[in-house]
Design a protein around this motif. Sequence first.
Motif, PDB file in Angstrom:
ATOM      1  N   UNK A 118      27.393 -33.256  -1.525  1.00 50.27           N
ATOM      2  CA  UNK A 118      27.139 -31.922  -1.963  1.00 50.27           C
ATOM      3  C   UNK A 118      26.826 -31.030  -0.985  1.00 50.27           C
ATOM      4  N   UNK A 119      27.175 -29.904  -0.704  1.00 45.91           N
ATOM      5  CA  UNK A 119      26.810 -28.775   0.099  1.00 45.91           C
ATOM      6  C   UNK A 119      26.235 -27.412  -0.604  1.00 45.91           C
ATOM      7  N   UNK A 120      25.467 -27.025   0.093  1.00 44.17           N
ATOM      8  CA  UNK A 120      24.796 -25.884   0.033  1.00 44.17           C
ATOM      9  C   UNK A 120      25.082 -24.762   0.997  1.00 44.17           C
ATOM     10  N   UNK A 121      25.322 -23.627   0.967  1.00 45.47           N
ATOM     11  CA  UNK A 121      25.374 -22.739   2.117  1.00 45.47           C
ATOM     12  C   UNK A 121      24.166 -21.913   2.120  1.00 45.47           C
ATOM     13  N   UNK A 122      23.659 -21.759   3.380  1.00 47.06           N
ATOM     14  CA  UNK A 122      22.308 -21.106   3.606  1.00 47.06           C
ATOM     15  C   UNK A 122      22.682 -19.716   3.650  1.00 47.06           C
ATOM     16  N   UNK A 123      21.937 -18.917   2.987  1.00 49.29           N
ATOM     17  CA  UNK A 123      22.012 -17.360   3.226  1.00 49.29           C
ATOM     18  C   UNK A 123      20.740 -16.994   3.948  1.00 49.29           C
ATOM     19  N   UNK A 124      21.002 -15.985   4.818  1.00 49.53           N
ATOM     20  CA  UNK A 124      19.774 -15.426   5.450  1.00 49.53           C
ATOM     21  C   UNK A 124      19.372 -14.104   4.666  1.00 49.53           C
ATOM     22  N   UNK A 125      18.795 -14.481   3.696  1.00 49.66           N
ATOM     23  CA  UNK A 125      18.955 -13.310   2.482  1.00 49.66           C
ATOM     24  C   UNK A 125      17.814 -12.011   3.295  1.00 49.66           C
ATOM     25  N   UNK A 126      16.723 -12.259   4.104  1.00 46.92           N
ATOM     26  CA  UNK A 126      16.309 -11.283   4.741  1.00 46.92           C
ATOM     27  C   UNK A 126      16.869 -10.851   6.135  1.00 46.92           C
ATOM     28  N   UNK A 127      17.951 -11.331   6.336  1.00 42.41           N
ATOM     29  CA  UNK A 127      18.575 -11.063   7.849  1.00 42.41           C
ATOM     30  C   UNK A 127      17.571 -10.988   8.748  1.00 42.41           C
TER      31      UNK A 127
END
Length: 217
Positions: A118-127
């Motif tokens: 199973x895969x989750x995409x990491x988002x750099x929410x704080x840029x």
Amino acid sequence: MSLTDIQERINRAEIKANRTKGDVTLIAVSKVQPNDRVAAILASGHRIFGENKVQEAASKWPEFRETYSDVDLHLIGPLQTNKVRQAMALAQSIHTLDRPKLATTIARIAQEEGHCPDLYIQVNTGAEPQKAGVLPQDADDFIKDAIALDLPIKGLMCIPPADEEPSLNFALLAKIAHRNGLTGLSMGMSSDFESAIALGATHVRVGSAIFGDRVYE
Ligand SMILES: *Cc1c(COP(=O)(O)O)cnc(C)c1O
């Protein structure tokens, strides 16, 4: 705190957020912890663990799995393309899909091996420049491309900046997931898992609150 204490706090947070008790999966983050602490948590019945590094996971989990074949291992740290095959053999979930090259490598190896975690995409929410993850403004396109590769994308993951209110990051991650039709949200650590649950976390990654402080050598 004991594992039971953490599980109770999770259940209280679920109820407070009008969610079903047992909705949230607790990933016990065992990176850097001595094996006897990990063994104690296994003996208590918990099976879902998180590791940061492929190398460390490989040195630890195959042996534990001889006794506990139902261990559910989540890779939550940065993944180099040359370690993808090993990571896919070890882990049931990978939370750190964060760039096109990694997506195409996972897709190719999934074809060859006939299975994919199973895969989750990491988002750099704080840029943050030093942090992994796709930027929020690139997330929609990246998610569409990953799904087009037939990858089993379950949701999104984030690590909020240390000096920011985590809730804003959790809310942003939930918003991006929702508009892309994704239900999984891997967010919340020892210091903020309750607010992550309030904002929809499906998986919380809790290390030091369960195992005690990590001692790096
Ligand atoms: C280490 C780590 C955690 C756990 O952190 P704690 O503060 O010990 O709960 C969670 N997520 C990721 C990605 C980590 O690397």
